[in-house]
Scaffold this motif. Structure first.
Motif, PDB file in Angstrom:
ATOM      1  N   PRO A 194       8.116  -9.214   9.959  1.00 25.79           N
ATOM      2  CA  PRO A 194       6.673  -9.454  10.019  1.00 25.79           C
ATOM      3  C   PRO A 194       5.952  -9.051   8.746  1.00 25.79           C
ATOM      4  O   PRO A 194       5.589  -7.916   8.549  1.00 25.79           O
ATOM      5  N   VAL A 195       5.731 -10.001   7.853  1.00 27.76           N
ATOM      6  CA  VAL A 195       4.957  -9.753   6.652  1.00 27.76           C
ATOM      7  C   VAL A 195       3.631 -10.486   6.785  1.00 27.76           C
ATOM      8  O   VAL A 195       2.620  -9.907   7.122  1.00 27.76           O
ATOM      9  N   VAL A 196       3.647 -11.796   6.541  1.00 25.18           N
ATOM     10  CA  VAL A 196       2.427 -12.581   6.721  1.00 25.18           C
ATOM     11  C   VAL A 196       1.927 -12.491   8.160  1.00 25.18           C
ATOM     12  O   VAL A 196       0.735 -12.370   8.421  1.00 25.18           O
ATOM     13  N   GLN A 214      -5.234  -8.135   2.566  1.00 24.20           N
ATOM     14  CA  GLN A 214      -3.917  -7.899   3.171  1.00 24.20           C
ATOM     15  C   GLN A 214      -2.917  -7.609   2.053  1.00 24.20           C
ATOM     16  O   GLN A 214      -2.831  -8.349   1.085  1.00 24.20           O
ATOM     17  N   THR A 215      -2.188  -6.520   2.215  1.00 22.56           N
ATOM     18  CA  THR A 215      -1.227  -6.117   1.195  1.00 22.56           C
ATOM     19  C   THR A 215       0.073  -5.728   1.861  1.00 22.56           C
ATOM     20  O   THR A 215       0.079  -5.109   2.927  1.00 22.56           O
ATOM     21  N   VAL A 216       1.195  -6.095   1.230  1.00 21.34           N
ATOM     22  CA  VAL A 216       2.513  -5.734   1.744  1.00 21.34           C
ATOM     23  C   VAL A 216       3.309  -5.087   0.618  1.00 21.34           C
ATOM     24  O   VAL A 216       3.211  -5.492  -0.547  1.00 21.34           O
ATOM     25  N   TRP A 217       4.061  -4.037   0.969  1.00 17.77           N
ATOM     26  CA  TRP A 217       4.929  -3.340   0.034  1.00 17.77           C
ATOM     27  C   TRP A 217       6.367  -3.659   0.419  1.00 17.77           C
ATOM     28  O   TRP A 217       6.866  -3.200   1.449  1.00 17.77           O
ATOM     29  N   THR A 245      -3.080   0.393   8.482  1.00 15.76           N
ATOM     30  CA  THR A 245      -1.946   0.559   7.575  1.00 15.76           C
ATOM     31  C   THR A 245      -0.724   0.986   8.370  1.00 15.76           C
ATOM     32  O   THR A 245      -0.776   1.960   9.123  1.00 15.76           O
ATOM     33  N   ILE A 246       0.362   0.247   8.242  1.00 15.75           N
ATOM     34  CA  ILE A 246       1.605   0.520   8.946  1.00 15.75           C
ATOM     35  C   ILE A 246       2.644   0.916   7.911  1.00 15.75           C
ATOM     36  O   ILE A 246       3.011   0.106   7.050  1.00 15.75           O
ATOM     37  N   THR A 247       3.151   2.162   7.971  1.00 14.34           N
ATOM     38  CA  THR A 247       4.089   2.668   6.977  1.00 14.34           C
ATOM     39  C   THR A 247       5.368   3.159   7.640  1.00 14.34           C
ATOM     40  O   THR A 247       5.321   3.957   8.579  1.00 14.34           O
ATOM     41  N   TYR A 248       6.524   2.677   7.149  1.00 10.33           N
ATOM     42  CA  TYR A 248       7.824   3.151   7.607  1.00 10.33           C
ATOM     43  C   TYR A 248       8.246   4.354   6.758  1.00 10.33           C
ATOM     44  O   TYR A 248       8.047   4.360   5.534  1.00 10.33           O
ATOM     45  N   PRO A 290       9.420  -4.995   4.532  1.00  8.16           N
ATOM     46  CA  PRO A 290       8.060  -4.479   4.316  1.00  8.16           C
ATOM     47  C   PRO A 290       7.930  -3.041   4.818  1.00  8.16           C
ATOM     48  O   PRO A 290       7.691  -2.797   5.994  1.00  8.16           O
ATOM     49  N   VAL A 291       8.092  -2.069   3.909  1.00 10.79           N
ATOM     50  CA  VAL A 291       8.002  -0.673   4.326  1.00 10.79           C
ATOM     51  C   VAL A 291       6.554  -0.227   4.515  1.00 10.79           C
ATOM     52  O   VAL A 291       6.297   0.826   5.092  1.00 10.79           O
TER      53      VAL A 291
END
Length: 367
Positions: A7-9, A186-189, A214-217, A197-198
């Motif tokens: 799940p990115v976009v 919207q930003t993805v790392w 913000t969702i961070t692994y 996507p971490v």
């Protein structure tokens, strides 16, 4: 190693629809997903991927990992208020996910998803909701997400370290005229080793209020062996269980084709702005309610016209008359939404157009 979807976009869709999922449920229809032979990023030898390659991976939601375990931290900022939740996560793209919330307002909540069902269990209230896909609903939902995300654009922003992982930072934007005025920034790392996507960040705006999620692994382990029963759920014997069937959605290329699948005449506008052309027609069946949505678009704008058998009060807003029927008009960013009712149907017309333009489209439905 084959590329999988993650799940990115689609994270923006998940944030908008089910904030508590935090974009954790990856979906893929294997019958329609394109084949690819793209290799993993070259970070230990050879040249790094170009900005174009990085952007393409962000848009296509591709990762080479088989599984992910670790901790997910979800931070939501609205105005001066900040809310943080933490969950242990097990994930095997594209369909299998388990979240166990261990802190924050969702502590004690368990989310479990597999290819046929999604469970949401609340330990505090001892209640469970089971959302069944079945009968092609997962594939139809996936196609809807794919159609939605097909017009997104991406811009490479550089590199950052997240949770000890070197990442590519990519800004992802929806096409104008869809959710562009509601979901922006919207930003993805993306992990440089495998495109996972971490971190994902989405800002949504409704009226004058913006919310950034913000969702961070962290503590991430890739490709660990996860027992299959981790992605199944059996509620306690004394739990209250509710079964929920998701709406069934189908997409057609023409109004005539869609009309054959419903038991009423589908109305088409005889007047649409500029050079907009019909892109697709979607039917949605939810219980006794049937809805048909026509999507018109050009390179810069999208107009949606819907007709539903649902009844109920119209969206709050300015009072409007459409061909003698009472309705309402409201604005969300640059999006105008016009809604009205007749004896049998509820209609709506929406897009980045003026009130007078939307009224003209609406009245042309009744000509």
């Amino acid at each position: 190693m084959a590329l999988k979807r993650s799940p990115v976009v689609l994270g923006v869709v998940a944030v908008l629809l089910v904030a508590s999922l935090a974009g954790c449920v990856g979906l893929q229809d294997s019958s329609t997903a394109p084949e690819t032979t793209t290799a993993a990023p070259q970070t230990t030898s050879g040249e790094s991927p170009s900005a174009d390659v990085i952007e393409r991976h962000a848009l296509s939601n591709e990762t080479v990992v088989e599984s992910v375990t670790g901790t997910v931290t979800i931070t939501t900022e609205t105005g001066t208020e900040t809310q943080t939740m933490e969950a242990n996560v097990w994930q095997a793209p594209p369909n299998d996910v388990r979240y166990e919330y261990v802190s924050g307002p969702s502590e004690g909540v368990v989310l479990v998803s597999n290819e046929s069902a999604f469970w949401m269990y609340n330990e505090t209230t001892n209640t469970a909701r089971r959302f069944q896909y079945g009968n092609g609903r997962l594939q139809n939902l996936t196609r809807a997400f794919q159609n939605f995300s097909s017009g997104f654009t991406a811009e490479y922003r550089g590199e950052e370290t997240v949770s000890g992982r070197e990442t590519y930072v990519v800004s992802v934007q929806p096409p104008n005229g869809t959710l562009g005025s509601v979901a922006g920034n919207q930003t993805v790392w993306l992990d440089q080793e495998n495109w996972f996507p971490v971190r994902t960040q989405v800002t949504t705006t409704v009226g004058n209020q913006s919310t950034t999620s913000t969702i961070t692994y962290s503590n991430v382990t890739y490709n660990a062996s996860i027992p299959a029963d981790r992605f199944t759920f059996e509620p306690p014997a004394n739990a209250t269980v509710e079964n929920v069937t998701l709406p069934e959605t189908e997409t057609f290329e023409s109004v005539d084709a869609a009309a054959e699948s419903v038991n009423f005449s589908v109305r088409e506008p005889t007047s649409v702005p500029g050079d907009l052309t019909l892109r697709n027609v979607t039917t949605t069946q939810s219980g006794e309610t049937t809805a048909v949505s026509l999507t018109y678009a050009n390179e810069s704008a999208t107009l949606r016209v819907s007709q539903s058998t649902a009844t109920g009060s119209a969206t709050q807003g300015e009072n409007v008359s459409v061909a003698g029927h009472d309705g309402s008009y409201a604005e969300f960013g640059d999006q105008g939404i016009l809604q009205w009712q007749t004896d049998r149907f509820t209609y709506s017309v929406s897009g980045p157009f003026s009130r007078s333009t939307l009224v003209a489209v609406a009245e042309s439905l009744h000509e």
